[in-house]
Write a protein that holds these residues in place. Structure first.
Motif, short mmCIF file in Angstrom:
data_model
loop_
_atom_site.label_atom_id
_atom_site.label_comp_id
_atom_site.label_asym_id
_atom_site.label_seq_id
_atom_site.Cartn_x
_atom_site.Cartn_y
_atom_site.Cartn_z
N VAL A 1 -5.57 0.61 -3.54
CA VAL A 1 -5.25 0.54 -2.12
C VAL A 1 -6.54 0.44 -1.30
O VAL A 1 -6.63 -0.35 -0.36
CB VAL A 1 -4.37 1.73 -1.68
CG1 VAL A 1 -4.22 1.77 -0.16
CG2 VAL A 1 -3.01 1.66 -2.35
N CYS B 1 0.83 -1.21 0.00
CA CYS B 1 0.00 0.00 0.00
C CYS B 1 0.86 1.26 0.00
O CYS B 1 0.58 2.20 -0.75
CB CYS B 1 -0.93 0.00 1.21
SG CYS B 1 -2.25 -1.24 1.11
N GLU C 1 2.34 1.75 -3.45
CA GLU C 1 1.32 2.20 -4.40
C GLU C 1 0.99 3.68 -4.18
O GLU C 1 0.80 4.43 -5.14
CB GLU C 1 0.04 1.36 -4.28
CG GLU C 1 0.20 -0.08 -4.74
CD GLU C 1 0.53 -0.19 -6.21
OE1 GLU C 1 -0.38 0.02 -7.04
OE2 GLU C 1 1.70 -0.49 -6.54
N LEU C 2 0.91 4.08 -2.91
CA LEU C 2 0.58 5.47 -2.61
C LEU C 2 1.71 6.41 -3.01
O LEU C 2 1.46 7.54 -3.46
CB LEU C 2 0.23 5.63 -1.13
CG LEU C 2 -1.05 4.91 -0.72
CD1 LEU C 2 -1.28 5.04 0.78
CD2 LEU C 2 -2.26 5.40 -1.51
#
Length: 123
Positions: free
Chosen positions: A104, A85, A88-89
């Motif tokens: 996410v 996560c 990805e962020l």
């Protein structure tokens, strides 16, 4: 603007258990991710960056609080999930990519729902 310490005190007084704190934390994460998506749509770079930064910080705290000794495979899986996560962020923030943020949310929502159901059954 309200003093952050006062806001914290108000919130902490309404939380009855560690379980409730975890659920509220996940709710806040999902809310902030939705704010980040709206911020991208509105070209509000500052709010997007602040929201994603807050989420990343919270995920880091959740990751640091994992108990690998007692949590076993679940803790290891959550560790990998939080890493995923956060990566990805980071990409979403750099590229203004709403889809990565949505991914996410899709990954974290079942975890939240699972905690919610488990805590309900434990009561």
């Amino acid at each position: 603007m309200e003093n952050p310490y006062v806001a914290y005190q108000k919130n902490i007084e309404t939380i009855d258990s560690k379980e409730e704190l975890l659920l509220k934390t996940y709710e806040e994460i999902i809310s902030l991710l939705n704010i980040a998506i709206m911020s991208i749509e509105e070209n509000d770079v500052k709010t997007k960056a602040e929201s994603l930064s807050k989420v990343t910080n919270v995920l880091s705290v959740l990751k640091a609080s994992l108990d690998f000794e007692n949590g076993g495979e679940i803790a290891r899986n959550l560790d990998k999930l939080y890493d995923f996560c956060m990566e990805e962020l980071l990409k979403a923030n750099l590229n203004n990519d709403k889809e990565l943020i949505k991914n996410v949310i899709e990954v974290l929502t079942p975890v939240y729902e699972g905690y919610k159901e488990a805590f309900k059954k434990a009561k």
